[in-house]
Scaffold this active site. Structure first.
Site, short mmCIF file in Angstrom:
data_model
loop_
_atom_site.label_atom_id
_atom_site.label_comp_id
_atom_site.label_asym_id
_atom_site.label_seq_id
_atom_site.Cartn_x
_atom_site.Cartn_y
_atom_site.Cartn_z
N LYS A 165 0.84 -1.21 0.00
CA LYS A 165 0.00 0.00 0.00
C LYS A 165 0.87 1.25 0.00
CE LYS A 165 -3.76 -2.53 2.13
NZ LYS A 165 -4.44 -2.95 3.35
N ASP A 183 -11.10 2.55 3.75
CA ASP A 183 -11.42 1.13 3.57
C ASP A 183 -12.89 0.96 3.16
OD1 ASP A 183 -9.45 -0.80 3.74
OD2 ASP A 183 -9.45 -0.85 5.94
N GLN A 236 -4.87 -1.66 9.62
CA GLN A 236 -4.69 -2.94 8.93
C GLN A 236 -5.34 -4.09 9.72
OE1 GLN A 236 -3.32 -3.53 5.81
NE2 GLN A 236 -4.03 -5.62 6.17
#
Ligand code: NAP
Length: 291
Positions: free
Chosen positions: A53, A120, A97
């Site tokens: 990422k 997200d 995460q």
């Protein structure tokens, strides 16, 4: 017949090149898109995902900040980190995460993220908007990536039958909503571990999406000739021919490519698209702030 392979890596790079132009425009307006990634614990796969990422951020010109926390971080401390990032005006996107360490409540952490920074796309506000048919906000990355691949391949799903195998909050359920939305107009069946006659259900489908987490579950004789098959699964399986002793495999048996019309590979399919959609959400979050 051998399926057309939908290259998610190439499409993801094309999308990121466009995003880099939007990032430049934002910087010209005095805004530097900024993604904060919180990584708690020492799960090796999570470290790889976060590194990928951050590399994508570099490709797009997005600033990224990584906050490392120990495996024994408390819920209270994690919530405080999120609260600090919520109130930091220089941060446009927050990603914690998954999975968070044992003993922490991942859902509560998701709900604590400011919905306008929820890149997200898992916050109930953003999922709720999706249910209401508002698809111009922050969408969950993997489902959004699947939709981009279908769009890029010019696959028309209007009036067609789609089967989504898997009903998770992060993949299966939001993807089913996106496929059924007005303008896409697929007729969607959601299958899961309790579904009976799943092979038979898939055999009538024009699109089968596998988001299961079990290698080679979808078999060639489940698929209607010419159908599109999207493999979301990422499973580590043993492979003695490799130095590492293992490799990545999807949820779809490779033999399916002899029957399907279009198919995504693993790796190199939905995975890279998920990261590109995270970049897209971060840029969108920065643009929404400017608007
Ligand atoms: P999850 O939360 O574990 O959900 C799996 C779903 O599959 C559940 O709904 C489960 O049914 C269903 N299922 C399990 N066994 C089944 C079977 N034999 N037949 C039919 N359905 C079955 O997993 P997830 O987070 O959605 O992830 C799914 C897969 O996608 C995993 O391999 C994950 O690593 C991968 N993934 C990939 C990306 C990417 O970027 N490519 C992103 C996210 C996830 P129940 O609800 O009945 O338990």
């Amino acid at each position: 017949m051998s399926a057309v392979i939908l290259d998610g890596k190439a499409l993801g790079l094309r999308i990121e090149a466009h995003l880099a132009e939007r990032v430049s425009a934002l910087k010209d307006s005095g805004v530097e898109p900024h993604l904060a990634v919180v990584l708690a614990g020492d799960d090796p796969a999570s470290h790889v995902y976060v590194r990928n990422k951050q590399r994508a951020c570099e490709r797009c010109g997005i600033k990224s900040t990584r906050i490392d926390l120990p495996n024994d971080v408390s819920q209270e401390d994690l919530m405080q980190v999120v609260a600090n990032l919520n109130s930091d005006d220089s941060v446009h996107g927050i990603l914690v995460q998954s999975p968070t360490p044992d003993g922490t409540d991942e859902l509560a952490i998701t709900e604590a993220i400011d919905p306008s920074k929820d890149v997200d796309g898992f916050h109930p506000t953003n999922l709720g908007r999706l249910v209401m048919g508002q698809t111009d906000g922050l969408l969950p990355c993997t489902p959004a990536g699947v939709m981009k691949m279908i769009e890029d391949a010019a696959i028309d799903l209007s009036g067609k039958k789609a089967v989504v195998i898997g009903r998770s909050r992060i993949v299966g359920m939001p993807l089913a909503l996106l496929l059924a939305q007005k303008g896409i107009d697929a007729t969607v069946t959601i299958a899961h571990s309790r579904t009976q006659d799943i092979a038979e259900i898939c055999r009538s489908a024009d699109l089968v999406v596998a988001a299961i987490g079990r290698p080679a579950t979808v078999q060639a004789d489940w698929i209607k000739p010419g159908a599109t098959v999207i493999d979301v699964g990422i499973n580590r399986v043993a492979d003695d021919s490799r130095e590492s002793g293992s490799r990545l495999a999807g949820d779809v048996d490779p033999a399916v490519k002899e029957v399907a019309g279009h198919m995504t590979p693993v790796p190199g399919g939905v995975g890279p698209m998920t990261i590109s959609m995270l970049m897209s959400n971060t840029v969108r979050a920065a643009e929404m702030r400017l608007a």
